[in-house]
Design a protein around this motif. Structure first.
Motif, PDB file in Angstrom:
ATOM      1  N   ARG A  70       0.959  -1.058   0.165  1.00 22.36           N
ATOM      2  CA  ARG A  70       0.111   0.090   0.201  1.00 22.36           C
ATOM      3  C   ARG A  70       0.833   1.273  -0.128  1.00 22.36           C
ATOM      4  NH1 ARG A  70      -5.215  -0.464   1.311  1.00 22.36           N
ATOM      5  NH2 ARG A  70      -5.362   1.522   2.159  1.00 22.36           N
ATOM      6  N   LEU A  71       1.891   1.127   0.555  1.00 18.82           N
ATOM      7  CA  LEU A  71       2.867   2.519   0.609  1.00 18.82           C
ATOM      8  C   LEU A  71       3.583   2.664  -0.716  1.00 18.82           C
ATOM      9  CD1 LEU A  71       4.923   1.780   4.026  1.00 18.82           C
ATOM     10  CD2 LEU A  71       3.222   3.618   3.525  1.00 18.82           C
ATOM     11  N   ILE A  72       4.043   1.578  -1.452  1.00 22.63           N
ATOM     12  CA  ILE A  72       4.534   1.804  -2.673  1.00 22.63           C
ATOM     13  C   ILE A  72       3.362   2.215  -3.874  1.00 22.63           C
ATOM     14  CG2 ILE A  72       5.384   0.566  -4.799  1.00 22.63           C
ATOM     15  CD1 ILE A  72       6.698  -1.499  -2.794  1.00 22.63           C
ATOM     16  N   THR A  73       2.119   1.664  -3.614  1.00 23.46           N
ATOM     17  CA  THR A  73       1.150   2.226  -4.566  1.00 23.46           C
ATOM     18  C   THR A  73       0.453   3.663  -4.460  1.00 23.46           C
ATOM     19  OG1 THR A  73      -0.648   1.115  -3.222  1.00 23.46           O
ATOM     20  CG2 THR A  73       0.432  -0.005  -5.135  1.00 23.46           C
ATOM     21  N   GLY A  74       0.968   4.034  -3.016  1.00 23.67           N
ATOM     22  CA  GLY A  74       0.407   5.566  -2.571  1.00 23.67           C
ATOM     23  C   GLY A  74      -0.886   5.665  -2.188  1.00 23.67           C
ATOM     24  N   LEU A  75      -1.374   4.269  -1.624  1.00 22.69           N
ATOM     25  CA  LEU A  75      -2.586   4.148  -0.938  1.00 22.69           C
ATOM     26  C   LEU A  75      -2.420   4.763   0.782  1.00 22.69           C
ATOM     27  CD1 LEU A  75      -3.925   0.814  -2.337  1.00 22.69           C
ATOM     28  CD2 LEU A  75      -4.513   3.273  -2.743  1.00 22.69           C
ATOM     29  N   GLU A  76      -1.000   4.652   1.161  1.00 23.63           N
ATOM     30  CA  GLU A  76      -0.739   5.256   2.377  1.00 23.63           C
ATOM     31  C   GLU A  76       0.594   5.873   2.186  1.00 23.63           C
ATOM     32  OE1 GLU A  76      -2.189   4.509   5.010  1.00 23.63           O
ATOM     33  OE2 GLU A  76      -3.713   2.975   4.666  1.00 23.63           O
ATOM     34  N   ARG A  77       0.750   6.889   3.141  1.00 21.53           N
ATOM     35  CA  ARG A  77       1.877   7.489   3.069  1.00 21.53           C
ATOM     36  C   ARG A  77       2.897   7.299   4.310  1.00 21.53           C
ATOM     37  NH1 ARG A  77       2.465  13.790   1.073  1.00 21.53           N
ATOM     38  NH2 ARG A  77       1.573  12.625  -0.449  1.00 21.53           N
ATOM     39  N   PRO A  78       4.207   6.706   3.911  1.00 17.59           N
ATOM     40  CA  PRO A  78       5.080   6.160   5.151  1.00 17.59           C
ATOM     41  C   PRO A  78       5.475   7.426   6.204  1.00 17.59           C
ATOM     42  CG  PRO A  78       6.449   6.730   2.967  1.00 17.59           C
ATOM     43  CD  PRO A  78       4.988   7.004   2.878  1.00 17.59           C
ATOM     44  N   THR A  79       5.683   6.859   7.290  1.00 12.99           N
ATOM     45  CA  THR A  79       6.146   7.707   8.471  1.00 12.99           C
ATOM     46  C   THR A  79       7.492   8.306   8.079  1.00 12.99           C
ATOM     47  OG1 THR A  79       5.101   6.389  10.122  1.00 12.99           O
ATOM     48  CG2 THR A  79       6.613   7.709  10.899  1.00 12.99           C
ATOM     49  N   SER A  80       8.404   7.399   7.396  1.00  9.01           N
ATOM     50  CA  SER A  80       9.625   8.037   7.100  1.00  9.01           C
ATOM     51  C   SER A  80      10.257   6.928   5.885  1.00  9.01           C
ATOM     52  CB  SER A  80      10.725   8.264   8.231  1.00  9.01           C
ATOM     53  OG  SER A  80      11.115   6.697   8.675  1.00  9.01           O
ATOM     54  N   LEU A  93       4.628  12.451  -3.168  1.00 11.10           N
ATOM     55  CA  LEU A  93       3.434  13.107  -4.261  1.00 11.10           C
ATOM     56  C   LEU A  93       2.127  13.170  -3.848  1.00 11.10           C
ATOM     57  CD1 LEU A  93       4.504  11.116  -7.564  1.00 11.10           C
ATOM     58  CD2 LEU A  93       5.725  13.526  -6.800  1.00 11.10           C
ATOM     59  N   SER A  94       1.620  14.261  -4.451  1.00  9.45           N
ATOM     60  CA  SER A  94       0.155  14.306  -3.865  1.00  9.45           C
ATOM     61  C   SER A  94      -0.741  13.603  -4.845  1.00  9.45           C
ATOM     62  CB  SER A  94      -0.248  15.707  -4.340  1.00  9.45           C
ATOM     63  OG  SER A  94      -0.316  16.163  -5.577  1.00  9.45           O
ATOM     64  N   ARG A  95      -2.132  13.353  -4.605  1.00  5.24           N
ATOM     65  CA  ARG A  95      -3.041  12.590  -5.137  1.00  5.24           C
ATOM     66  C   ARG A  95      -2.854  12.837  -6.647  1.00  5.24           C
ATOM     67  NH1 ARG A  95      -4.040   7.928  -2.592  1.00  5.24           N
ATOM     68  NH2 ARG A  95      -4.423   8.407  -0.303  1.00  5.24           N
ATOM     69  N   ARG A  99      -1.406  10.626 -10.078  1.00  2.00           N
ATOM     70  CA  ARG A  99      -2.245  10.091 -11.212  1.00  2.00           C
ATOM     71  C   ARG A  99      -1.677   9.455 -12.483  1.00  2.00           C
ATOM     72  NH1 ARG A  99      -7.407  13.565 -14.103  1.00  2.00           N
ATOM     73  NH2 ARG A  99      -7.930  12.030 -15.196  1.00  2.00           N
ATOM     74  N   PRO A 100      -0.665   9.939 -13.060  1.00  2.26           N
ATOM     75  CA  PRO A 100       0.195   9.438 -13.997  1.00  2.26           C
ATOM     76  C   PRO A 100       0.638   8.007 -13.810  1.00  2.26           C
ATOM     77  CG  PRO A 100       0.928  11.817 -13.883  1.00  2.26           C
ATOM     78  CD  PRO A 100       0.054  11.556 -12.920  1.00  2.26           C
ATOM     79  N   LEU A 101       1.113   7.808 -12.746  1.00  6.15           N
ATOM     80  CA  LEU A 101       1.674   6.405 -12.168  1.00  6.15           C
ATOM     81  C   LEU A 101       0.674   5.331 -12.271  1.00  6.15           C
ATOM     82  CD1 LEU A 101       3.943   7.421  -9.168  1.00  6.15           C
ATOM     83  CD2 LEU A 101       4.677   7.072 -11.341  1.00  6.15           C
ATOM     84  N   ARG A 102      -0.755   5.694 -12.056  1.00  5.32           N
ATOM     85  CA  ARG A 102      -1.752   4.818 -12.009  1.00  5.32           C
ATOM     86  C   ARG A 102      -1.728   3.672 -13.258  1.00  5.32           C
ATOM     87  NH1 ARG A 102      -2.020   4.973  -6.738  1.00  5.32           N
ATOM     88  NH2 ARG A 102      -3.143   6.962  -5.816  1.00  5.32           N
ATOM     89  N   LYS A 103      -1.348   4.541 -14.273  1.00  4.07           N
ATOM     90  CA  LYS A 103      -1.456   3.542 -15.666  1.00  4.07           C
ATOM     91  C   LYS A 103      -0.383   2.626 -15.534  1.00  4.07           C
ATOM     92  CE  LYS A 103      -0.950   4.366 -20.573  1.00  4.07           C
ATOM     93  NZ  LYS A 103       0.412   3.770 -20.811  1.00  4.07           N
ATOM     94  N   ARG A 104       0.888   2.823 -15.197  1.00  3.03           N
ATOM     95  CA  ARG A 104       2.147   2.336 -15.086  1.00  3.03           C
ATOM     96  C   ARG A 104       2.373   1.293 -14.010  1.00  3.03           C
ATOM     97  NH1 ARG A 104       7.169   6.104 -15.222  1.00  3.03           N
ATOM     98  NH2 ARG A 104       8.088   4.372 -15.797  1.00  3.03           N
ATOM     99  N   MET A 105       1.301   1.362 -12.840  1.00  3.25           N
ATOM    100  CA  MET A 105       1.485   0.436 -11.442  1.00  3.25           C
ATOM    101  C   MET A 105       0.082   0.128 -11.279  1.00  3.25           C
ATOM    102  SD  MET A 105       2.972   1.956  -8.036  1.00  3.25           S
ATOM    103  CE  MET A 105       4.330   2.609  -8.621  1.00  3.25           C
TER     104      MET A 105
END
Length: 338
Positions: A70-80, A93-95, A99-105
């Motif tokens: 979930r951290l790699i996909t951006g669904l969660e933001r890491p503590t550090s 990155l912000s939501r 967005r351009p990454l959603r197509k690649r991942m």
């Protein structure tokens, strides 16, 4: 399986930490007062995934595998820590910037019964991401792309007008894979994608994913707890325990020459018919709570080789002569029994 040829990393995870805050109400002088506790889900995790490989995360339930996904996909933001995708740092990155990454991942989830919108037909489920990520496609282009993907994953064209509740778990997972493939991703995260399926269907889904890797060059982060599946699918494996990486190795090396005591215990539990099967290793004690993880080695309380150093000093990942990486004082000091 042959060791993977090293290429430039597509995914690079550096010193990743993730803590989830818990609130508890307790008595205070003026009423109830909130006391904060933290679940230490991911603790200083680092690894890279090369283009075209199938990198597997394995470990017990609750060890942090799905949190890392979930951290790699951006669904969660890491503590550090940092997460890089194709050379770009993506964890900050912000939501909108993601967005351009959603197509690649893309991501395939564990539960095939929850991964599809019950109000959308198969046709609508496959067409939606095409319209979203390829706005310049004509209706004819979209239909052709959808038809090609359905054919490639073995979906009958007669399924198009049916809803998810008309399909079995294996059929739904096949549709979910087709949906992910419509946007031609470079990287796919599969979070326990076959654990909810019958054994007879599991091999079909695994072979489908292997075919996609061979034909489309897809890179996988594959999350599993079944080591027989991992041995069949993975090029490299990272073993997690209590949110920390114990060992990273090529699949062949891991199964032939495991080093970390926890890895050895996991492999000893695999049912095998071979006469030279390793003796089953029974772990002592209980797994520590992620609310209060050990200050030293996370595995110390259950390890038969633990010393005072293990109780107080966290082991650092160290490169081994065969290319694997192991975080273990006993391995470093060469005091494990063979």
């Amino acid at each position: 399986m042959n060791d993977v040829v090293q290429n430039r990393p597509l995914v690079d995870v550096k010193n990743l930490h993730m803590q989830f805050e818990l609130h508890h109400r307790g008595p205070g002088s003026l009423g109830l007062r909130s006391r904060k506790n933290y679940v230490h889900a991911v603790n200083d995790v680092s690894f890279s995934i090369d283009q075209g490989e199938a990198f597997c995360l394995v470990g017990e339930s609750g060890c942090g595998k799905s949190t890392i996904a979930r951290l790699i996909t951006g669904l969660e933001r890491p503590t550090s820590g940092e997460i890089h995708f194709d050379g770009q740092r993506v964890d900050q990155l912000s939501r909108g910037e993601q967005r351009p990454l959603r197509k690649r991942m893309q991501m395939i989830f564990q539960n095939p019964y929850a991964s599809l919108n019950p109000r959308m037909t198969v046709d609508e489920a496959l067409v939606e991401p095409l319209k979203h990520h390829f706005p310049d496609y004509s209706p004819q282009d979209i239909q052709q792309r959808k038809t090609d993907i359905m054919r490639s994953v073995g979906i009958d064209q007669t399924w198009s007008d049916r809803y998810p509740d008309a399909f079995s778990g294996g059929q739904r997972q096949r549709i979910a894979i087709a949906r992910a493939l419509t946007v031609d991703p470079e990287f796919m995260i599969a979070d326990e994608p076959i654990s909810a399926l019958d054994a007879s269907i599991q091999a079909q889904i695994l072979n489908l994913m292997l075919e996609a890797r061979a034909e489309r060059g897809i890179t996988y982060l594959f999350i599993a707890h079944d080591l027989n599946v991992v041995q069949h699918f993975a090029t490299r494996v990272a073993v997690l325990y209590l949110g920390s990486i114990c060992e990273i190795s090529s699949t062949r090396t891991l199964f032939e020459r495991p080093k970390h005591p926890y890895t050895r215990a996991l492999l000893s539990a695999i049912p095998q018919l071979k006469d030279d099967k390793p003796k089953y290793i029974r772990l002592r004690g209980e797994r520590p709570t992620p609310l209060a993880p050990p200050t030293g080695c996370p595995f110390e309380s259950r390890c038969h080789f633990a010393t005072n150093r293990c109780r107080h000093e966290r082991p650092r990942p160290m490169r081994q002569p065969d290319g694997s990486t192991v975080a273990c004082h006993a391995v470093e000091e060469d005091r494990l029994d063979d």
